[in-house]
Design a protein around this motif. Sequence first.
Motif, PDB file in Angstrom:
ATOM      1  N   SER A  51       0.812  -1.211   0.000  1.00 54.91           N
ATOM      2  CA  SER A  51       0.000   0.000   0.000  1.00 54.91           C
ATOM      3  C   SER A  51       0.849   1.267   0.000  1.00 54.91           C
ATOM      4  CB  SER A  51      -0.895  -0.005   1.246  1.00 54.91           C
ATOM      5  OG  SER A  51      -1.371   1.275   1.557  1.00 54.91           O
ATOM      6  N   GLY A  52       0.507   2.205  -0.898  1.00 58.58           N
ATOM      7  CA  GLY A  52       1.157   3.500  -0.890  1.00 58.58           C
ATOM      8  C   GLY A  52       0.791   4.306   0.338  1.00 58.58           C
ATOM      9  N   THR A  53      -0.422   4.069   0.888  1.00 58.00           N
ATOM     10  CA  THR A  53      -0.802   4.728   2.131  1.00 58.00           C
ATOM     11  C   THR A  53       0.108   4.272   3.254  1.00 58.00           C
ATOM     12  OG1 THR A  53      -3.079   4.610   1.322  1.00 58.00           O
ATOM     13  CG2 THR A  53      -2.765   5.328   3.586  1.00 58.00           C
ATOM     14  N   THR A  54       0.444   2.982   3.261  1.00 51.45           N
ATOM     15  CA  THR A  54       1.398   2.470   4.246  1.00 51.45           C
ATOM     16  C   THR A  54       2.755   3.132   4.059  1.00 51.45           C
ATOM     17  OG1 THR A  54       0.289   0.335   4.475  1.00 51.45           O
ATOM     18  CG2 THR A  54       2.630   0.408   5.036  1.00 51.45           C
ATOM     19  N   PHE A  55       3.170   3.335   2.807  1.00 54.40           N
ATOM     20  CA  PHE A  55       4.439   4.013   2.558  1.00 54.40           C
ATOM     21  C   PHE A  55       4.425   5.409   3.170  1.00 54.40           C
ATOM     22  CE2 PHE A  55       7.140   6.928   0.242  1.00 54.40           C
ATOM     23  CZ  PHE A  55       8.346   6.248   0.193  1.00 54.40           C
ATOM     24  N   ASN A  56       3.353   6.174   2.905  1.00 53.40           N
ATOM     25  CA  ASN A  56       3.251   7.531   3.435  1.00 53.40           C
ATOM     26  C   ASN A  56       3.269   7.523   4.958  1.00 53.40           C
ATOM     27  OD1 ASN A  56       0.663   9.987   3.803  1.00 53.40           O
ATOM     28  ND2 ASN A  56       2.805  10.419   3.376  1.00 53.40           N
ATOM     29  N   PHE A  57       2.520   6.605   5.552  1.00 50.68           N
ATOM     30  CA  PHE A  57       2.417   6.547   7.013  1.00 50.68           C
ATOM     31  C   PHE A  57       3.742   6.136   7.650  1.00 50.68           C
ATOM     32  CE2 PHE A  57       0.973   4.284  10.944  1.00 50.68           C
ATOM     33  CZ  PHE A  57       0.481   5.394  11.609  1.00 50.68           C
ATOM     34  N   THR A  58       4.378   5.090   7.117  1.00 46.04           N
ATOM     35  CA  THR A  58       5.637   4.629   7.708  1.00 46.04           C
ATOM     36  C   THR A  58       6.787   5.590   7.407  1.00 46.04           C
ATOM     37  OG1 THR A  58       6.094   3.197   5.783  1.00 46.04           O
ATOM     38  CG2 THR A  58       4.954   2.205   7.669  1.00 46.04           C
ATOM     39  N   ASP A  59       6.703   6.288   6.274  1.00 39.36           N
ATOM     40  CA  ASP A  59       7.706   7.317   5.969  1.00 39.36           C
ATOM     41  C   ASP A  59       7.646   8.422   7.027  1.00 39.36           C
ATOM     42  OD1 ASP A  59       9.714   8.576   4.471  1.00 39.36           O
ATOM     43  OD2 ASP A  59       8.271   9.657   3.230  1.00 39.36           O
ATOM     44  N   TYR A  60       6.435   8.774   7.413  1.00 38.01           N
ATOM     45  CA  TYR A  60       6.267   9.782   8.471  1.00 38.01           C
ATOM     46  C   TYR A  60       6.818   9.266   9.800  1.00 38.01           C
ATOM     47  CZ  TYR A  60       4.050  12.419  12.198  1.00 38.01           C
ATOM     48  OH  TYR A  60       3.840  13.146  13.346  1.00 38.01           O
ATOM     49  N   LEU A  61       6.435   8.043  10.184  1.00 41.08           N
ATOM     50  CA  LEU A  61       6.905   7.512  11.462  1.00 41.08           C
ATOM     51  C   LEU A  61       8.429   7.406  11.497  1.00 41.08           C
ATOM     52  CD1 LEU A  61       4.285   4.699  12.254  1.00 41.08           C
ATOM     53  CD2 LEU A  61       4.362   7.053  13.112  1.00 41.08           C
ATOM     54  N   ALA A  62       9.029   7.035  10.374  1.00 38.27           N
ATOM     55  CA  ALA A  62      10.498   6.936  10.317  1.00 38.27           C
ATOM     56  C   ALA A  62      11.151   8.305  10.438  1.00 38.27           C
ATOM     57  CB  ALA A  62      10.925   6.263   9.013  1.00 38.27           C
ATOM     58  N   SER A  63      10.451   9.354   9.989  1.00 36.43           N
ATOM     59  CA  SER A  63      11.023  10.698  10.048  1.00 36.43           C
ATOM     60  C   SER A  63      10.945  11.304  11.446  1.00 36.43           C
ATOM     61  CB  SER A  63      10.314  11.623   9.047  1.00 36.43           C
ATOM     62  OG  SER A  63       9.001  11.930   9.480  1.00 36.43           O
ATOM     63  N   VAL A  64      10.051  10.783  12.295  1.00 36.21           N
ATOM     64  CA  VAL A  64       9.879  11.364  13.633  1.00 36.21           C
ATOM     65  C   VAL A  64      10.379  10.441  14.741  1.00 36.21           C
ATOM     66  CG1 VAL A  64       7.921  12.794  12.942  1.00 36.21           C
ATOM     67  CG2 VAL A  64       7.494  10.487  13.811  1.00 36.21           C
ATOM     68  N   SER A  65      10.708   9.196  14.408  1.00 36.89           N
ATOM     69  CA  SER A  65      11.123   8.230  15.418  1.00 36.89           C
ATOM     70  C   SER A  65      12.336   7.439  14.950  1.00 36.89           C
ATOM     71  CB  SER A  65       9.968   7.259  15.723  1.00 36.89           C
ATOM     72  OG  SER A  65      10.414   6.161  16.498  1.00 36.89           O
ATOM     73  N   PRO A  66      13.515   7.706  15.516  1.00 39.21           N
ATOM     74  CA  PRO A  66      14.702   6.912  15.165  1.00 39.21           C
ATOM     75  C   PRO A  66      14.493   5.417  15.415  1.00 39.21           C
ATOM     76  CG  PRO A  66      15.348   8.897  16.356  1.00 39.21           C
ATOM     77  CD  PRO A  66      13.849   8.799  16.441  1.00 39.21           C
ATOM     78  N   ALA A  67      13.755   5.079  16.476  1.00 39.10           N
ATOM     79  CA  ALA A  67      13.515   3.667  16.788  1.00 39.10           C
ATOM     80  C   ALA A  67      12.689   3.011  15.685  1.00 39.10           C
ATOM     81  CB  ALA A  67      12.798   3.545  18.131  1.00 39.10           C
ATOM     82  N   TRP A  68      11.645   3.719  15.219  1.00 41.72           N
ATOM     83  CA  TRP A  68      10.841   3.159  14.122  1.00 41.72           C
ATOM     84  C   TRP A  68      11.700   3.003  12.864  1.00 41.72           C
ATOM     85  CZ3 TRP A  68       5.814   1.375  13.894  1.00 41.72           C
ATOM     86  CH2 TRP A  68       5.370   1.038  12.612  1.00 41.72           C
ATOM     87  N   LYS A  69      12.500   4.002  12.567  1.00 39.51           N
ATOM     88  CA  LYS A  69      13.328   3.972  11.360  1.00 39.51           C
ATOM     89  C   LYS A  69      14.277   2.787  11.373  1.00 39.51           C
ATOM     90  CE  LYS A  69      16.407   6.872   8.574  1.00 39.51           C
ATOM     91  NZ  LYS A  69      17.031   8.219   8.451  1.00 39.51           N
ATOM     92  N   SER A  70      14.881   2.488  12.524  1.00 43.30           N
ATOM     93  CA  SER A  70      15.870   1.413  12.593  1.00 43.30           C
ATOM     94  C   SER A  70      15.244   0.034  12.759  1.00 43.30           C
ATOM     95  CB  SER A  70      16.848   1.670  13.755  1.00 43.30           C
ATOM     96  OG  SER A  70      16.163   1.660  15.000  1.00 43.30           O
ATOM     97  N   GLN A  71      14.099  -0.051  13.413  1.00 46.11           N
ATOM     98  CA  GLN A  71      13.503  -1.355  13.725  1.00 46.11           C
ATOM     99  C   GLN A  71      12.419  -1.798  12.748  1.00 46.11           C
ATOM    100  OE1 GLN A  71      12.423  -1.738  17.953  1.00 46.11           O
ATOM    101  NE2 GLN A  71      13.907  -0.139  18.447  1.00 46.11           N
ATOM    102  N   VAL A  72      11.706  -0.832  12.142  1.00 43.11           N
ATOM    103  CA  VAL A  72      10.612  -1.184  11.232  1.00 43.11           C
ATOM    104  C   VAL A  72      10.867  -0.647   9.827  1.00 43.11           C
ATOM    105  CG1 VAL A  72       8.125  -1.129  10.850  1.00 43.11           C
ATOM    106  CG2 VAL A  72       9.015  -1.137  13.192  1.00 43.11           C
ATOM    107  N   GLY A  73      11.169   0.642   9.730  1.00 41.55           N
ATOM    108  CA  GLY A  73      11.510   1.234   8.447  1.00 41.55           C
ATOM    109  C   GLY A  73      10.304   1.722   7.657  1.00 41.55           C
ATOM    110  N   THR A  74      10.567   2.021   6.381  1.00 42.76           N
ATOM    111  CA  THR A  74       9.574   2.601   5.485  1.00 42.76           C
ATOM    112  C   THR A  74       9.336   1.665   4.306  1.00 42.76           C
ATOM    113  OG1 THR A  74      10.266   4.839   6.044  1.00 42.76           O
ATOM    114  CG2 THR A  74       9.090   4.564   3.971  1.00 42.76           C
ATOM    115  N   GLY A  75       8.099   1.556   3.862  1.00 40.71           N
ATOM    116  CA  GLY A  75       7.824   0.737   2.688  1.00 40.71           C
ATOM    117  C   GLY A  75       6.335   0.602   2.434  1.00 40.71           C
TER     118      GLY A  75
END
Length: 350
Positions: free
Chosen positions: A174-198
Amino acid sequence: MPKPGKFIRTIALTAFAVLGVVAAGTAGASPSKTSGTTISGAGSSFVSPLVATWIPAVGGALGYELQYSAIGSSGGINAITGRTVDFGASDAPLSPDQFTACNGCVQIPWALAATSVMYNLPGTKNLLHMNGPTLAKIFMGQITKWDDPAIQALNKGVSLPSTAITIAHRSDGSGTTFNFTDYLASVSPAWKSQVGTGTSVSWPVGVGGRGSAGVSAIVAQTVGAIGYADVAFALKNHFSYFAMKNRSGKYATPGAKGILAAAMSDQKPDATNALSIVDPPKKFPLAYPISTYTYVIVPLQSSKAPDLRKFLFWAVTHGQDAKYTAPLRFVPIPKSVLVVAEKAIAKIHS
């Protein structure tokens, strides 16, 4: 907030209506002329409400039968890569590997909107406050109750229950998932390193649903649930959603002003025509931080090139009219981005 049963019926009817219109092309419309041309597309469910409103208008203006299947951004990319449709649609920009696989495709920004973070918490108001770091902890399963001190601190004076939080997320690409996870990765280092964007990620917790309708059904049926979908879908189904704290410290909502302010943060597409407008700098105080462009993907060489050019020029000009965009909380693309889109469309040839 309406009772869960009412939510489920509303979602089912809305999803059926949208999919019915999209699948039927110009059925029921009365175009002023008929060219005999059919243009088929597939992909983003995020943009599907807007495309649905275009179908009869394109029939009337150009005489084309426009067909669109909301199968998710990943499905749309696969469909255009396999040339089983005339165009694909995705809210996530193509990766280098996807560009290579698509073998001569161009992506063009053609719509602008936002992802809402919806919730089902009877007895509480709409537009509860939320910020990015707290939202990331919720979706990582680190915050599990609505009355957690982190949520309560953002909503002083609001009585929050100890209701358990259930996460609803997309199970399909889902592109909506991309937008949402891209946001979470930009505001949370933990999300960026443990889950990421896609378009698909390994969710730490939660229940998966297919498409925006699937996520929304979970939210509707589950008291305490939090999920995400395009704002048009949230409004159509009368969901509550968060006012999100942006980098200037303001709580912004996914309306026209918030989306347009976010769009102003990036008006120069890169070499592939991609733009990023999540979590804009603090100099954009009105910006809603989970906004996104969505893209149409077409082959540069097509047997339907003249018809595709006419349709796409219509979409990025007449299709941006407020009568189509405003009710769905889409915002006309800025003129600087429109120029880029028109130049890319002009390159499509037979």
